[in-house]
Design a protein around this motif. Structure first.
Motif: not given
Length: 398
Positions: A210-212, A241, A218, A188, A215, A224, A239, A226, A92
């Motif tokens: 941000s609950d990823e 994860n 996808t 998404v 991720s 994905h 974030v 972020s 990312y």
């Protein structure tokens, strides 16, 4: 009172009022029913049917054989935090410092809890898009915060729109939860969607969780994004994860959070008192997963994609409208055409056809008229489940 007699205790007057007012999770009801019945196909729990990759398990085994059973540092082993930071830089283009911007937790769920507790004072509002995972509202309530529901709609492909978000913001709003890719809908948020949300976040000076966790699952060619990648959002975002979904490591119970130094510091303090440290064995396995697990993710994602297309086509063919999810491993078909509400549909289905799915309202009241179906199961199980559901619908309308 006679000797040996027991006094009657009114536990409702002793237990926390806040905790008593929180209902139990609606996800587990039909899973529990299924466990008490024979020949049930359960599509109710979001757990990969894949085994944790062997090379990852091997590292856990080696750590045990080598006697590495001691506590890790509170934040997690330095090597794991460094691998997490490298992962986010590689995928990312986000730079996090392993020593003070990464925290290893007991599953992503603990990271969510720590974030909310670190940020929210009594009376402050947390915006929760729904349908969504069940934990955000009760965790907010337990710290005295006020959850505010932002409804997402099928016509928007269950994406959060800036208009819906703006309409719910008040002077008390502090935190926005972004649960994408979404459980239960599979929705998404693409980059342009996130940029529109970021403009509202910046305008109102909000923080973001941000609950990823999904991720890596996808689909559709676009990777994905972020939320922390969006201009100006890294400083406002925690974030969350973990390893459960991407690496099929649900039982290892390992997650993590990345964010500003000040927030991660306070989350670490809470973690020190409540948990102290995440499991050491799981951390050694996770290091291997992050170093050499890209191929495992790609292979599992390919299989999920096949299942996704099979189950979406199946529901649409039998008349239960189902938009095509682009993430996670759930579909969220509409069952209104049956004339049943979500709870009744699920009850009749499990008792008549031995198929377990979850009522949409388990993920928020706006989930009424839908059910969540997980496709984290084999093609064989999904195919048989679809046959049974189609038979159920024919019998229902006979």
């Amino acid at each position: 009172m006679k000797e040996g007699a027991c006094s009657v205790i009114d536990y409702t007057s002793i237990l926390s009022q806040k905790v008593q007012q929180i209902p139990p999770s609606g996800i587990r009801k039909f899973f529990d029913i299924a466990n008490e019945m024979d020949h049930v196909i359960s599509l109710s729990i979001g757990e990969p049917d894949f085994t944790t990759p062997w090379h990852v398990r091997q590292e856990g085994i080696r750590s045990l054989e080598g006697g590495k059973t001691w506590y890790s540092p509170n934040r997690g082993f330095a090597e794991l935090r460094e691998e997490i930071a490298r992962w986010f830089l590689r995928k990312y283009h986000l730079e996090y410092k392993a020593d003070n911007q990464v925290l290893v937790t007991v599953g992503g769920s603990e990271a969510i809890d720590l974030c909310i507790r670190a940020l929210i004072n009594p009376g402050e509002e947390v915006l929760v898009p729904q349908p969504s995972f069940v934990c955000y509202v009760p965790l907010t309530q337990m710290v005295g915060g006020a959850p505010v529901i932002v409804e997402t709609k099928a016509e928007d492909r269950f994406r959060l729109t800036p208009e819906a978000l703006e309409a719910k913001i008040t002077p008390k709003t502090k935190l926005l939860v972004l649960p994408f890719p979404n459980n239960p809908t599979g929705a998404v948020m693409r980059r342009k969607d996130l940029e529109a949300i970021a403009a509202v976040v910046k305008k109102h000076n909000l923080m973001v969780l941000s609950d990823e966790i999904y991720s890596e699952l996808t689909y559709g060619g676009e990777p994905h994004v972020s939320f922390a990648e969006i201009d100006g959002m890294k400083e406002r975002t925690v974030v969350v994860n973990g390893f459960s979904k991407a690496f099929a490591m649900t039982g290892w119970r390992l997650g993590y959070a990345l964010g500003p130094v000040e927030i991660i510091g306070q989350m670490t303090k809470l973690h020190q008192y409540a948990i102290m440290s995440a499991p050491s064995t799981a951390q050694y396995a996770a290091i291997e997963a992050m170093k050499n697990g890209d191929g495992d993710i790609a292979s599992m994602r390919e299989q999920y994609d096949l299942r996704r297309r099979l189950i979406v086509d199946g529901f649409n063919r039998m008349g239960l409208t189902c938009f095509e999810p682009e993430g996670a491993f759930y579909v969220f078909p509409c069952i209104r055409s049956t004339g049943l509400d979500s709870e009744a549909f699920c009850e009749k289905l499990i008792y008549s056809e031995r198929v377990a799915v979850v009522p949409g309202p388990a993920f928020g009241a706006c989930g009424e008229g839908f059910v969540r179906v997980s496709y984290s199961y084999s093609i064989k199980h999904i195919t048989e489940a679809l046959k049974r559901i189609e038979h159920f619908l024919k019998e229902l309308h006979a």
